[in-house]
Design an enzyme around this catalytic site. Structure first.
Site, PDB file in Angstrom:
ATOM      1  N   TRP A  37       0.818  -1.226   0.000  1.00  0.00           N
ATOM      2  CA  TRP A  37       0.000   0.000   0.000  1.00  0.00           C
ATOM      3  C   TRP A  37       0.845   1.266   0.000  1.00  0.00           C
ATOM      4  CZ3 TRP A  37      -4.332  -1.181   4.173  1.00  0.00           C
ATOM      5  CH2 TRP A  37      -5.166  -2.198   3.673  1.00  0.00           C
ATOM      6  N   LYS A  38       2.129   1.117   0.266  1.00  0.00           N
ATOM      7  CA  LYS A  38       3.022   2.289   0.362  1.00  0.00           C
ATOM      8  C   LYS A  38       2.417   3.294   1.355  1.00  0.00           C
ATOM      9  CE  LYS A  38       4.568   1.466  -4.279  1.00  0.00           C
ATOM     10  NZ  LYS A  38       5.386   1.930  -5.385  1.00  0.00           N
ATOM     11  N   GLU A  55      12.372   1.781  -3.521  1.00  0.00           N
ATOM     12  CA  GLU A  55      12.180   3.137  -2.991  1.00  0.00           C
ATOM     13  C   GLU A  55      13.009   3.336  -1.727  1.00  0.00           C
ATOM     14  OE1 GLU A  55       7.865   3.059  -2.919  1.00  0.00           O
ATOM     15  OE2 GLU A  55       7.888   2.959  -5.106  1.00  0.00           O
TER      16      GLU A  55
HETATM   17  C1  PEP Z   1       5.667  -1.747  -5.686  1.00  0.00           C
HETATM   18  O1  PEP Z   1       5.409  -0.767  -5.017  1.00  0.00           O
HETATM   19  O2  PEP Z   1       6.382  -2.623  -5.214  1.00  0.00           O
HETATM   20  C2  PEP Z   1       5.105  -1.836  -7.028  1.00  0.00           C
HETATM   21  C3  PEP Z   1       5.380  -2.884  -7.751  1.00  0.00           C
HETATM   22  O3  PEP Z   1       4.302  -0.797  -7.445  1.00  0.00           O
HETATM   23  P1  PEP Z   1       3.348  -0.781  -8.761  1.00  0.00           P
HETATM   24  O4  PEP Z   1       2.593  -2.061  -8.774  1.00  0.00           O
HETATM   25  O5  PEP Z   1       2.487   0.411  -8.556  1.00  0.00           O
HETATM   26  O6  PEP Z   1       4.250  -0.661  -9.939  1.00  0.00           O
END
Ligand code: PEP
Length: 256
Positions: A11-12, A97
């Protein structure tokens, strides 16, 4: 060897108490326990409440990071024992990140991996190359280095209780996913690296390489999940943006 697929939502730093509760309610309502293992990695402050909401369900809870230290004067950090205490079964370590924005290096990622396992949680070790590294043909060199940094510290047997996520940095949050073939190529490489990491423990390394789940992450959506997850060495996904929409995430889980 059959490996149970795993779909993990990252979910970040999104949501609020009310939004997260609504999302979990929708997931609980639509989730079928007979398919892939399903996991949500909520922000730290929502873990306890998420844990209560998910109690007695088949949806598992994870954290997005962990402190490498066990306890003490580390202002702002959250330890592995605290995560365990609130019901986490998994912890993401080495997300790109964290590596890029917070300068977490390979050595720190290895210590976080160890910290998670020290509390009986399963680390999800993220590896992946940037676009520049891919264009310079450095994909395998980068991923090999990221893996070795951990198994040189832990030994290969520690990967019996770990998950790896291949997340090409250029595919995260960009809408531009790796093709199924690109994912398969890297997943097969990762399995090969683990197989070769055993030294005198070749039997253990072979078993680890065959049994470990390797997730693909990077712009997974309901529309591309089935094709990517169908590849021989892809065992599910780590899903960012699409995990914030219950319908979309449930379709991705069904595809696994
Ligand atoms: C992630 O945050 O690990 C990711 C894969 O994001 P997304 O699916 O939005 O690319």
């Amino acid at each position: 060897m059959t490996r149970q697929p795993l779909v993990a939502g990252n979910w970040k730093m999104h949501g609020s108490r009310a939004e997260n509760a609504a999302l979990l309610e929708a997931l609980l309502h639509g989730h079928s326990p007979s398919g892939a293992e399903v996991l949500v990695c909520a922000p730290f402050v929502y873990l306890l409440e998420s844990s209560r909401l998910l109690k007695a369900s088949h949806i598992l809870l994870g954290a997005q990071s962990v402190c490498a230290e066990a306890m003490g004067a580390f202002t702002g950090e959250v330890s592995a024992s605290m995560l365990k205490d609130v019901g986490c079964a998994y912890v993401i370590v080495g997300h790109s990140e964290r590596r890029a924005i917070y300068r977490e290096d390979d050595a720190l990622v290895a210590r976080k991996f160890v910290a998670a396992q020290s509390q009986g949680m399963t680390p999800i070790l993220c590896v992946g190359e940037t676009l520049e590294e891919r264009e310079r043909q450095q994909t395998f060199a980068v991923i090999g280095r990221q893996l070795r940094a951990v198994f040189d510290v832990t030994g290969i047997a520690a990967f019996k209780t770990a998950v790896i996520a291949y997340e090409p940095v250029w595919a995260i949050g960009t809408g531009k996913n790796a093709t199924a073939e690109q994912a398969q190529e890297v997943h097969a490489f990762i399995r090969g690296e683990l197989r070769g990491a055993g030294g005198t423990d070749a039997t253990i390394a072979n078993a680890v390489a065959a049994g470990i789940r390797i997730l693909y992450g990077g712009s997974v959506k309901a529309s591309n999940a089935k094709e990517i997850f169908a590849m021989a060495d892809v065992d599910g996904g780590l899903v960012g943006g699409a995990s914030l929409k219950a319908d979309e995430f449930l379709k991705i889980c069904a595809a696994a």
